[in-house]
Design an enzyme around this catalytic site. Sequence first.
Site, PDB file in Angstrom:
ATOM      1  N   GLY B 130      30.581  37.578  32.744  1.00 41.44           N
ATOM      2  CA  GLY B 130      30.613  38.861  32.325  1.00 41.44           C
ATOM      3  C   GLY B 130      30.661  39.634  33.835  1.00 41.44           C
ATOM      4  O   GLY B 130      29.961  39.058  34.775  1.00 41.44           O
ATOM      5  N   LYS B 185      37.583  34.753  40.444  1.00 42.85           N
ATOM      6  CA  LYS B 185      36.931  35.735  40.582  1.00 42.85           C
ATOM      7  C   LYS B 185      36.528  36.025  41.822  1.00 42.85           C
ATOM      8  O   LYS B 185      36.409  37.656  42.609  1.00 42.85           O
ATOM      9  CB  LYS B 185      36.517  37.188  39.744  1.00 42.85           C
ATOM     10  CG  LYS B 185      34.795  36.715  39.430  1.00 42.85           C
ATOM     11  CD  LYS B 185      34.505  37.590  39.786  1.00 42.85           C
ATOM     12  CE  LYS B 185      32.659  37.978  39.598  1.00 42.85           C
ATOM     13  NZ  LYS B 185      31.883  36.572  39.815  1.00 42.85           N
ATOM     14  N   ASP B 238      34.915  41.192  35.088  1.00 41.33           N
ATOM     15  CA  ASP B 238      34.051  40.821  36.033  1.00 41.33           C
ATOM     16  C   ASP B 238      34.874  40.977  37.220  1.00 41.33           C
ATOM     17  O   ASP B 238      33.693  41.290  38.658  1.00 41.33           O
ATOM     18  CB  ASP B 238      33.789  38.948  36.023  1.00 41.33           C
ATOM     19  CG  ASP B 238      32.046  38.973  36.362  1.00 41.33           C
ATOM     20  OD1 ASP B 238      31.586  39.928  37.245  1.00 41.33           O
ATOM     21  OD2 ASP B 238      32.041  37.179  36.589  1.00 41.33           O
ATOM     22  N   THR B 242      33.936  43.506  40.300  1.00 36.91           N
ATOM     23  CA  THR B 242      32.900  42.491  41.612  1.00 36.91           C
ATOM     24  C   THR B 242      33.834  43.521  43.448  1.00 36.91           C
ATOM     25  O   THR B 242      33.873  42.800  44.296  1.00 36.91           O
ATOM     26  CB  THR B 242      33.703  40.817  41.578  1.00 36.91           C
ATOM     27  OG1 THR B 242      32.734  40.540  40.396  1.00 36.91           O
ATOM     28  CG2 THR B 242      32.652  40.035  42.488  1.00 36.91           C
ATOM     29  N   SER B 248      28.664  43.965  45.348  1.00 36.35           N
ATOM     30  CA  SER B 248      28.501  42.733  45.152  1.00 36.35           C
ATOM     31  C   SER B 248      28.656  41.888  46.603  1.00 36.35           C
ATOM     32  O   SER B 248      29.252  42.215  47.318  1.00 36.35           O
ATOM     33  CB  SER B 248      30.452  42.290  44.563  1.00 36.35           C
ATOM     34  OG  SER B 248      31.091  40.936  45.139  1.00 36.35           O
ATOM     35  N   ARG B 249      27.978  40.285  46.466  1.00 38.35           N
ATOM     36  CA  ARG B 249      27.879  39.876  47.591  1.00 38.35           C
ATOM     37  C   ARG B 249      29.171  39.342  48.269  1.00 38.35           C
ATOM     38  O   ARG B 249      29.045  38.807  49.266  1.00 38.35           O
ATOM     39  CB  ARG B 249      27.297  38.659  47.636  1.00 38.35           C
ATOM     40  CG  ARG B 249      25.295  39.398  47.363  1.00 38.35           C
ATOM     41  CD  ARG B 249      24.835  38.190  47.396  1.00 38.35           C
ATOM     42  NE  ARG B 249      25.025  36.927  46.638  1.00 38.35           N
ATOM     43  CZ  ARG B 249      24.145  37.156  45.330  1.00 38.35           C
ATOM     44  NH1 ARG B 249      23.259  38.214  44.837  1.00 38.35           N
ATOM     45  NH2 ARG B 249      24.224  36.005  43.950  1.00 38.35           N
ATOM     46  N   ASN B 250      30.374  38.519  47.082  1.00 43.72           N
ATOM     47  CA  ASN B 250      31.334  38.383  47.536  1.00 43.72           C
ATOM     48  C   ASN B 250      32.316  39.097  48.067  1.00 43.72           C
ATOM     49  O   ASN B 250      33.087  38.848  49.195  1.00 43.72           O
ATOM     50  CB  ASN B 250      32.375  37.470  46.303  1.00 43.72           C
ATOM     51  CG  ASN B 250      31.310  36.499  45.792  1.00 43.72           C
ATOM     52  OD1 ASN B 250      31.184  35.043  46.830  1.00 43.72           O
ATOM     53  ND2 ASN B 250      30.381  36.393  44.976  1.00 43.72           N
ATOM     54  N   GLU B 275      28.345  32.675  45.698  1.00 43.66           N
ATOM     55  CA  GLU B 275      29.362  31.565  45.759  1.00 43.66           C
ATOM     56  C   GLU B 275      30.998  31.840  45.798  1.00 43.66           C
ATOM     57  O   GLU B 275      31.578  30.590  45.943  1.00 43.66           O
ATOM     58  CB  GLU B 275      29.564  31.979  44.159  1.00 43.66           C
ATOM     59  CG  GLU B 275      28.250  31.161  43.383  1.00 43.66           C
ATOM     60  CD  GLU B 275      27.706  30.006  43.614  1.00 43.66           C
ATOM     61  OE1 GLU B 275      28.827  29.056  43.508  1.00 43.66           O
ATOM     62  OE2 GLU B 275      26.602  29.240  43.071  1.00 43.66           O
TER      63      GLU B 275
END
Lengths: 326, 326
Positions: B130, B185, B238, B242, B248-250, B275
């Site tokens: 989540g 996501k 989520d 994101t 958010s790293r992505n 990821e």
Amino acid sequence: MNVTVLGAGAWGTALGLLLDQNEHQVTLWGHDPARLDEMARERTNDRHLPGVVLPDRWLYQPDLTRSLAGADTVIMAVPSVVFRAVAARMDGYAGCVVSVTKGIEFSTGLTMTGILEQVLPRARLAALSGPSLAMEVARGIPSALVAASRAPEVAREVQQLFHRPTFRVYRSTDLTGVELGGALKNVMAIAAGVCDGLQFGDNAKAALITRGKAEMQRLGVACGALAETFSGLSGLGDLTVTCFSRLSRNRALGERLGRGETALHALEHMHAAVEGYPTTKSARELATRLGVEAPITDQVYAMLYDAKEPARAVRDLLSRDIKAED
Amino acid sequence: MNVTVLGAGAWGTALGLLLDQNEHQVTLWGHDPARLDEMARERTNDRHLPGVVLPDRWLYQPDLTRSLAGADTVIMAVPSVVFRAVAARMDGYAGCVVSVTKGIEFSTGLTMTGILEQVLPRARLAALSGPSLAMEVARGIPSALVAASRAPEVAREVQQLFHRPTFRVYRSTDLTGVELGGALKNVMAIAAGVCDGLQFGDNAKAALITRGKAEMQRLGVACGALAETFSGLSGLGDLTVTCFSRLSRNRALGERLGRGETALHALEHMHAAVEGYPTTKSARELATRLGVEAPITDQVYAMLYDAKEPARAVRDLLSRDIKAED
């Protein structure tokens, strides 16, 4: 084509720019002749779109009836609370009318094209909706929207009118769903702003958006809309942009509430119509009438109209029983 | 209860804080004994959660087998690329195992609990997912998540383990849908970051989220997930956090790409597992194998693995034919 834009706010102006870029002759009407004069003279709309230069070719017409003469299409970009009154002055106009106003009439529960069906029964009706901060559109930053009409050929007509490489227009025949998505998302945006004002984080806002989308969809389906429309640009798309963007007025109203301002004080200090304010009242009425559970709308209503303390409203939302996700 | 957390990154640490607040005895394992020592000594995880003080009562155990002795529940919070290898070292652990890792194994197309089903066939399996930026959870800012397990009683067990007033846990039995939402996501978040890096606006990002959610759902349903799960906290919730959050790293990886960095250069300069990078490769493989149209995933893959220019990738996405919204 000759296109008349009714409403000289941020969105009417930004759409006028697009129409001009698509080689249409734009005539702009606004309720305040002095402001129209100023726009014509200064070639800017400094109050709503500061720094954006308006095209030479626009015509400015302070007389509503005259502004419609020869118009192939009319874009309705006036606040929802005056929408019926403006439509009533259109003398039974029978061309194509595109509503870009997002709201629900309190006394009838009608969307804006629902009002037009009553007032302009001979017109071809459509709505244009989706994630569309006016300033970004005015600057030519890419956007994607939906043109909706019960008549597929009218949706296609509106799509062709506006479509540009940086302004992608999709089509839908679920007019009710497209309009309700645009209207109801403003209620959720106020709630998102309250989260910001209370210094909640992005996790909470994402949870709110998820629950908010489900609530919008429940109410929309009860009104005859298709569920999947609320997962599209005019539902989910518009919801996310309005809840997250610093540029959103409805979110900003919520943020002021969250910081402790009263609704009326906050509204007085905002320059433009904040559609979420009347829409919350209409949506709550509609949900009550249709027996739809709308807990977020209920809490936003309580904050806006009953001076409920934001921290308490949020606590009441959070304290609902834990359960399976539905 | 005795709960062992495998993985001393941001998310494992934040969940350990919650478990401690819920009066569980936490044992933390990480692959780097020196870092565990440092955390025990300094009582902080400065690399991942700067400024957050860790509880006195935590135990730190650098030996994986020993860390599992007496554990009622194990939380798996290790990067997806080492997930199978770590699970294989768990000596057939047969208690409750909760995966909080979001990924898809490339060679098998399995989610993380899919790997656990193979490696730990006697364990009770669940996933927790989540909208959950670790830093917000560590600071006690409200969040809402989903505990998923094919066995309703295991979902309930995990719900009770974590649930707090500021950390609301819902339940689901659609384990595949919950895990795929969390994994896919991250692909969309990279695309959203690219929009940021190219200085696109919030309208474009909202449109991307809308299309991205539809793409995730298409692929998920082809894998046996329920469509509606993708409208829930572990899908839509989520996804929005994101794509929009600065934390958010992505999204940050995508932003670096959009600004002209190569993927490998960007990844070298990021402190933690991103990821979305391996997941994009796995998701593309899965979509190809199942014959699912995944245009956003395709373009993210091309940017990450084939050095495709971001502006061209976005242009190729935007130039698809205009059509009815589907």
